[in-house]
Motif scaffolding. Structure first.
Motif, short mmCIF file in Angstrom:
data_model
loop_
_atom_site.label_atom_id
_atom_site.label_comp_id
_atom_site.label_asym_id
_atom_site.label_seq_id
_atom_site.Cartn_x
_atom_site.Cartn_y
_atom_site.Cartn_z
N ALA A 155 0.83 -1.23 0.00
CA ALA A 155 0.00 0.00 0.00
C ALA A 155 0.85 1.27 0.00
O ALA A 155 0.52 2.26 0.66
CB ALA A 155 -0.95 -0.02 1.20
N TYR A 195 2.09 2.18 -6.07
CA TYR A 195 0.83 2.37 -6.80
C TYR A 195 1.05 3.27 -8.02
O TYR A 195 0.52 3.00 -9.11
CB TYR A 195 -0.21 3.00 -5.88
N ALA A 249 -2.96 7.10 -0.70
CA ALA A 249 -1.85 6.75 0.18
C ALA A 249 -1.01 7.96 0.56
O ALA A 249 -0.48 8.04 1.67
CB ALA A 249 -0.97 5.69 -0.48
#
Length: 211
Positions: free
Chosen positions: A102, A107, A143
């Motif tokens: 995460a 990402y 995030a």
């Protein structure tokens, strides 16, 4: 001193030395990667980061930079070779994700990777892989809203999408401006953490404003 304690101290000393060596290797190579443009240099760097990742399997940044170098190679080529580089990148990106779940930068790199895959055949892949890229952009922003890279990648998506499909340089401007604003305050920690994308943002924004 008990033998078990001595063994533990030796192990800790070896791990500390390995981490320090990895830090040194990354610190020397990341600045080169940030300015690399030729496929030859990118391939050499991909190989070097790959060796670092294999030597220190616990370094998520070593795996990340191996993946990033392969994604940049994918943007340098055409046709099916794009998928070859992206497939290789995804192996190391998944390794990085296992070590650092995460994470905004992971990402964002997934989003960048899917943007490269679109280039194999934009007409056939644009909708599906563009959507996948956008999903990772949203995760990256969630995030860490201060990370400039997801805004850059979103701006790139608009920049290269034809106006008839909802894109265009004019629509890219707000996202590129936001990315550039965030680059002005973003501080990578440690110093060799991901910090790529500002020159690309500036080039795309300058070109978009000419429209």
């Amino acid at each position: 001193m008990p033998k078990q304690t001595i063994s533990t101290l030796i192990l800790m000393a070896c791990l500390t030395l390995a981490y320090a060596q990895t830090d040194s290797l990354l610190s020397k190579r990341v600045p080169i990667l940030d300015t690399a443009r030729s496929a030859t240099t990118l391939q050499q760097l991909a190989n070097e980061f790959e060796r670092i990742a294999l030597a220190d399997e616990g370094s998520w940044l070593a795996h990340y930079y191996t993946a990033y170098a392969y994604v940049e190679l994918a943007y340098q080529t055409k046709g099916d070779q794009i998928d070859t580089y992206c497939d290789q990148a995804e192996i190391y990106l998944k390794n990085a994700e296992k070590l650092q779940p995460a994470h905004t930068e992971i990402y964002a790199l997934y989003a960048y990777l899917y943007g490269a895959r679109v280039n194999v055949n934009p007409m056939l892949r644009g909708a599906k892989m563009g959507t996948q890229s956008e999903q990772y952009i949203n995760l990256a922003i969630k995030a860490n809203p201060d990370n400039p890279r997801p805004y850059l990648i979103r701006g790139m998506g608009k920049y290269y999408t034809p106006k008839i499909f909802g894109g265009g340089k004019e629509k890219a401007i707000p996202f590129l401006e936001e990315a550039l604003e965030k680059f002005s305050t973003f501080k990578p920690q440690p110093p060799y953490a991901p910090n790529w994308g500002k020159p690309l943002t500036e080039r795309l924004l300058q070109d978009s404003r000419k429209e």
